[in-house]
Design a protein around this motif. Structure first.
Motif, PDB file in Angstrom:
ATOM      1  N   ARG A 406       2.388  -8.258  -3.556  1.00  0.00           N
ATOM      2  CA  ARG A 406       2.240  -7.329  -2.442  1.00  0.00           C
ATOM      3  C   ARG A 406       3.555  -6.960  -1.766  1.00  0.00           C
ATOM      4  NH1 ARG A 406      -3.799  -8.839   0.001  1.00  0.00           N
ATOM      5  NH2 ARG A 406      -4.854  -8.345  -1.948  1.00  0.00           N
ATOM      6  N   ALA A 407       4.651  -7.098  -2.484  1.00  0.00           N
ATOM      7  CA  ALA A 407       5.919  -6.586  -1.962  1.00  0.00           C
ATOM      8  C   ALA A 407       5.871  -5.053  -1.996  1.00  0.00           C
ATOM      9  CB  ALA A 407       7.073  -7.093  -2.826  1.00  0.00           C
ATOM     10  N   PRO A 408       6.593  -4.385  -1.089  1.00  0.00           N
ATOM     11  CA  PRO A 408       6.563  -2.916  -1.062  1.00  0.00           C
ATOM     12  C   PRO A 408       7.063  -2.311  -2.364  1.00  0.00           C
ATOM     13  CG  PRO A 408       7.560  -3.805   0.943  1.00  0.00           C
ATOM     14  CD  PRO A 408       7.416  -4.951  -0.007  1.00  0.00           C
ATOM     15  N   LYS A 409       6.520  -1.133  -2.696  1.00  0.00           N
ATOM     16  CA  LYS A 409       6.943  -0.399  -3.883  1.00  0.00           C
ATOM     17  C   LYS A 409       7.465   0.967  -3.459  1.00  0.00           C
ATOM     18  CE  LYS A 409       3.905  -2.487  -7.329  1.00  0.00           C
ATOM     19  NZ  LYS A 409       2.892  -2.249  -8.376  1.00  0.00           N
ATOM     20  N   GLY A 410       8.451   1.449  -4.196  1.00  0.00           N
ATOM     21  CA  GLY A 410       9.046   2.732  -3.861  1.00  0.00           C
ATOM     22  C   GLY A 410       8.178   3.915  -4.220  1.00  0.00           C
ATOM     23  N   TRP A 411       7.424   3.795  -5.322  1.00  0.00           N
ATOM     24  CA  TRP A 411       6.630   4.920  -5.821  1.00  0.00           C
ATOM     25  C   TRP A 411       5.249   4.409  -6.215  1.00  0.00           C
ATOM     26  CZ3 TRP A 411       9.205   9.101  -4.585  1.00  0.00           C
ATOM     27  CH2 TRP A 411      10.599   9.064  -4.556  1.00  0.00           C
ATOM     28  N   VAL A 412       4.481   4.002  -5.238  1.00  0.00           N
ATOM     29  CA  VAL A 412       3.215   3.326  -5.517  1.00  0.00           C
ATOM     30  C   VAL A 412       2.239   4.229  -6.269  1.00  0.00           C
ATOM     31  CG1 VAL A 412       2.144   3.918  -3.287  1.00  0.00           C
ATOM     32  CG2 VAL A 412       1.441   1.843  -4.495  1.00  0.00           C
ATOM     33  N   SER A 413       2.294   5.547  -6.039  1.00  0.00           N
ATOM     34  CA  SER A 413       1.368   6.431  -6.739  1.00  0.00           C
ATOM     35  C   SER A 413       1.685   6.510  -8.232  1.00  0.00           C
ATOM     36  CB  SER A 413       1.395   7.835  -6.123  1.00  0.00           C
ATOM     37  OG  SER A 413       2.687   8.401  -6.215  1.00  0.00           O
ATOM     38  N   TRP A 414       2.911   6.205  -8.625  1.00  0.00           N
ATOM     39  CA  TRP A 414       3.320   6.211 -10.032  1.00  0.00           C
ATOM     40  C   TRP A 414       3.299   4.807 -10.632  1.00  0.00           C
ATOM     41  CZ3 TRP A 414       3.322   9.055 -14.037  1.00  0.00           C
ATOM     42  CH2 TRP A 414       4.166   8.831 -15.119  1.00  0.00           C
ATOM     43  N   GLN A 415       3.771   3.839  -9.859  1.00  0.00           N
ATOM     44  CA  GLN A 415       3.794   2.464 -10.355  1.00  0.00           C
ATOM     45  C   GLN A 415       2.398   1.855 -10.377  1.00  0.00           C
ATOM     46  OE1 GLN A 415       7.069   1.871  -7.308  1.00  0.00           O
ATOM     47  NE2 GLN A 415       7.561   0.188  -8.702  1.00  0.00           N
ATOM     48  N   ARG A 416       1.521   2.334  -9.534  1.00  0.00           N
ATOM     49  CA  ARG A 416       0.206   1.760  -9.215  1.00  0.00           C
ATOM     50  C   ARG A 416       0.395   0.431  -8.491  1.00  0.00           C
ATOM     51  NH1 ARG A 416      -4.660   2.922 -13.347  1.00  0.00           N
ATOM     52  NH2 ARG A 416      -5.645   3.311 -11.329  1.00  0.00           N
ATOM     53  N   SER A 417      -0.695  -0.063  -7.933  1.00  0.00           N
ATOM     54  CA  SER A 417      -0.646  -1.322  -7.194  1.00  0.00           C
ATOM     55  C   SER A 417      -1.886  -2.116  -7.587  1.00  0.00           C
ATOM     56  CB  SER A 417      -0.579  -1.035  -5.691  1.00  0.00           C
ATOM     57  OG  SER A 417      -0.427  -2.227  -4.960  1.00  0.00           O
ATOM     58  N   GLU A 418      -2.519  -2.776  -6.641  1.00  0.00           N
ATOM     59  CA  GLU A 418      -3.724  -3.551  -6.949  1.00  0.00           C
ATOM     60  C   GLU A 418      -4.937  -2.607  -6.979  1.00  0.00           C
ATOM     61  OE1 GLU A 418      -4.121  -7.291  -4.835  1.00  0.00           O
ATOM     62  OE2 GLU A 418      -1.972  -7.305  -4.444  1.00  0.00           O
ATOM     63  N   ASP A 419      -4.885  -1.633  -7.888  1.00  0.00           N
ATOM     64  CA  ASP A 419      -5.921  -0.604  -7.943  1.00  0.00           C
ATOM     65  C   ASP A 419      -7.253  -1.122  -8.454  1.00  0.00           C
ATOM     66  OD1 ASP A 419      -3.961   1.030  -7.023  1.00  0.00           O
ATOM     67  OD2 ASP A 419      -3.905   2.384  -8.746  1.00  0.00           O
ATOM     68  N   TYR A 420      -7.261  -2.344  -8.981  1.00  0.00           N
ATOM     69  CA  TYR A 420      -8.533  -2.926  -9.418  1.00  0.00           C
ATOM     70  C   TYR A 420      -9.514  -3.069  -8.255  1.00  0.00           C
ATOM     71  CZ  TYR A 420      -6.162  -7.101  -7.634  1.00  0.00           C
ATOM     72  OH  TYR A 420      -5.478  -8.000  -6.846  1.00  0.00           O
ATOM     73  N   TYR A 421      -9.036  -3.127  -7.036  1.00  0.00           N
ATOM     74  CA  TYR A 421      -9.942  -3.150  -5.874  1.00  0.00           C
ATOM     75  C   TYR A 421     -10.736  -1.841  -5.808  1.00  0.00           C
ATOM     76  CZ  TYR A 421      -8.140  -7.272  -3.294  1.00  0.00           C
ATOM     77  OH  TYR A 421      -7.818  -8.538  -2.876  1.00  0.00           O
ATOM     78  N   ASN A 422     -10.043  -0.757  -5.483  1.00  0.00           N
ATOM     79  CA  ASN A 422     -10.731   0.501  -5.198  1.00  0.00           C
ATOM     80  C   ASN A 422     -11.187   1.245  -6.448  1.00  0.00           C
ATOM     81  OD1 ASN A 422     -10.762   0.372  -2.389  1.00  0.00           O
ATOM     82  ND2 ASN A 422      -8.703   1.213  -2.232  1.00  0.00           N
TER      83      ASN A 422
END
Length: 635
Positions: A406-422
């Motif tokens: 959960r560290a910040p990401k510069g380009w979350v829409s491209w890198q994706r994140s914990e998208d398994y939630y939503n």
């Protein structure tokens, strides 16, 4: 040419010996001296004593007695891989002042050179136990980690203040714990305790259960029974925050009622919802089998209408008693807190729970159907601009707790994140639509929930599952190619947004120039101006950018998270002025002019966007009652 060849040969003959003479060591092998866990009982009962009275410094002082059966090598471990956090998040850096003693003498210790959570020591002859003393120096400012001690309340998590012997399943290590809190304070845990003065003596249990039984303690406390088996325990920064209206408590009671109706079984003997109404303690939402740790902002009870985003927390964490604690992915269950967890099934664990958190919230009245639809619209819209789905699957995002923590990401829409939630939630919404279609309306995902997690009433152990078990349970509800369905949506790269669950259940995502009530409440809670679906940016604190969409209008203009927007069309930046500029650009066709600061440098740039303000909402496309309407109806 002959001279050139000769020169090249001469140079190669000179260079080769120089390279050959470089040092070239082989890797030094290391010996793993930490015993692997065995499913056998540890001899004796550990005793743990925690002094949690130092509010000024936020220091927990620990004394722990570990019985030993023989002299010789002993390895003690500090918990590393913590259930519910899905990664190695044990705060070993906050353990300080560690001293071991036996027979009244100090025992030297060494830290394992590979696993720094492990401590090696030699038990002297004749010793019956080893005593450990240390401090857990909790965070006092946010950049040190989550703050767990304030002047009026604290959160004691047992893995932070204890060690355990290597070589055993943690469920086979017995322990008795005692904690002393500030005078006059109350304390609650999922583990029963007897109060003795300012100390609480906790019931003897196994180490696994202790770790799963955190404590909230505080000066201002009130208990609200929600059912014969479930209590809501509220701790707050001030007494006024405990004033919960009867109608609001009734909604919390309905969460329990609706969950029990959904599953038909309860996987606890008693359940304690621990709730901190505080802006001083660090935020948390963490599941446990017989309790959950929850933090919401002040005003949760006293300003209920404006507490909208916080209302999803308790339904989500409570549902974890069924999904995540009782039913747990087989590769997420580990015999101790050193063995790495594998997160591959988090799309079922957290994705299902995200789904049921919103559904139970709607069914209980924590938020209205309209508010729930608005929340789903916001989630769907955010997923729709995740360009990272063109290269990364949902299943791969289950690795994010380990990759990113959960560290910040510069380009979350491209890198994706914990998208398994939503995105997991949206897949389960589509599964509900499929079940309704295939059964001609006679069944729904409720039938899957009961079959998957509604057996074994009173069992608060762990029933593990594999991917095949998820498919098999879905197949038991209605016949369908469930493996193909899940493979395509979870395991394969799927560029299209996951909107089919909404559409097959009677709604579609649209955009208007006015935000929904949920959208406005979310902006207020996050202290930001969300222009994600127009300019492709989110304006955060002090007009800095907290998000820039990959390949969106702001991205194309050269903006990043390092930028602060100083002015908009010649006027000092505010969120409202930026919105006005978007509206004006739609009408007059002129670019939006910005002055942007990055570090000490200023620059002018223009965003050539003319699509106007865009805010997500759901539009009904079904005639009469849609599947989504039926899903959200209370049972």
């Amino acid at each position: 040419m002959l001279r050139a060849v000769a020169l090249a040969l001469l140079l190669s003959s000179v260079a080769a010996p120089a390279l050959a003479q470089n040092s070239a060591p082989q890797p030094l092998r290391f010996e793993d001296r930490i015993p692997s866990p065995r499913d056998t009982a540890y001899p004796g009962t550990m005793k743990l004593d925690v002094d949690a009275t130092d509010l000024d410094h936020g220091i927990f002082r620990v004394k722990q007695e570990i019985p030993v059966a023989k002299a010789g090598h002993l390895v003690l471990l500090y918990p590393k891989w913590l259930p519910g956090k899905h990664s190695a998040r044990g705060e070993i850096e906050k353990l300080a002042g560690l001293v071991f003693r036996a027979n009244g003498q100090v025992i030297p210790w060494t830290r394992d050179p590979v696993d720094v959570f492990a401590f090696h020591l030699d038990v002297p002859k004749g010793a019956r136990s080893v005593t450990a003393e240390f401090q857990f120096v909790s965070a006092t400012v946010g950049n040190q980690g989550r703050i767990v001690v304030t002047p009026n309340l604290l959160n004691l998590q047992w893995p932070a203040v204890s060690l355990y012997p290597a070589g055993y399943f943690t469920r086979r290590i017995a322990i008795e714990a005692r904690a002393t809190y500030p005078a006059g304070w109350s304390a609650v845990s999922g583990l029963p305790a007897e109060k003795q003065g300012d100390s609480y003596v906790y019931r003897k249990t196994d180490y696994d259960t202790l770790v799963d039984s955190p404590v909230f303690a505080g000066r201002y406390y009130k208990e609200f029974p929600l059912s014969p088996k479930v209590d809501l325990n509220v701790f707050a920064d001030s007494a006024k925050e405990l004033a919960a209206p009867d109608e609001v408590i009734a909604k919390h009671k309905a969460i329990v009622d609706q969950a029990v109706k959904l599953y038909g079984a309860e996987h606890y003997d008693h359940y304690e919802i621990l709730l901190a109404v505080s802006d001083q303690i660090g935020g948390i939402g963490l599941e446990h089998h017989r309790s959950s740790e929850n933090q919401v902002e002040p005003g949760y009870f006293t300003d209920w209408d404006n507490a909208l985003p916080d209302r999803n927390l308790i339904p989500h964490e409570y549902d974890h008693s069924w999904i995540g604690k009782f039913r747990r992915g087989a590769d997420l269950w580990t015999p101790d807190f050193r063995t790495p967890m594998r997160d591959s099934l988090l799309w079922a664990y957290e994705g299902l729970d995200q789904f049921w958190g919103y559904v139970l919230g709607a069914r209980s009245g924590m938020y209205s159907r309209a508010q729930t639809l608005d929340a789903l619209a916001g989630i769907a819209a955010n997923l729709a601009v995740r360009e990272g789905r063109t290269w990364r699957s949902v299943e791969d995002t289950t690795n994010d707790p380990v990759i990113t923590a959960r560290a910040p990401k510069g380009w979350v829409s491209w890198q994706r994140s914990e998208d398994y939630y939503n995105e997991g939630m949206m897949v389960w919404l589509e599964a509900d639509a499929v079940i309704r279609e295939q059964s001609h309306g006679t069944k729904s995902i409720d039938d899957f929930a009961r079959a998957f997690a509604g057996f074994g009433d009173g069992d608060w152990g762990v029933a593990t599952y594999r991917y095949e078990d998820v498919v098999r349970t879905l197949e038991s509800v209605v016949h369908y190619d469930w493996k193909g369905f899940l493979d395509a949506r979870i395991y394969q790269v799927r560029p299209e947004p996951p909107l089919a669950g909404l559409e097959r259940n009677g709604y579609r995502l649209v955009y208007t120039d006015a935000p929904t009530g949920w959208f406005k409440a979310d902006e207020k809670s996050r202290k930001q101006t969300n222009l994600r679906y127009s300019l492709g940016l989110v304006l955060g604190k002090d007009n800095g950018l907290s998000e820039v969409l990959w390949d969106g209008p702001a991205f194309k203009a050269g903006l990043t998270l390092a930028d602060t927007i100083v002015s908009v069309n010649g006027a000092a930046t505010t969120g409202e002025r930026l919105k006005d500029a978007i509206t004006a650009a739609k009408a007059d066709g002129k670019p939006i002019q910005l002055v942007v600061k990055r570090g000490d440098a200023y620059r002018e740039l223009a965003i050539d966007y003319h699509g106007g303000l865009r805010y997500p909402r759901l539009e009904k496309i079904a005639t009469g009652e849609a599947g989504l309407d039926r899903l959200l109806d209370p049972k």
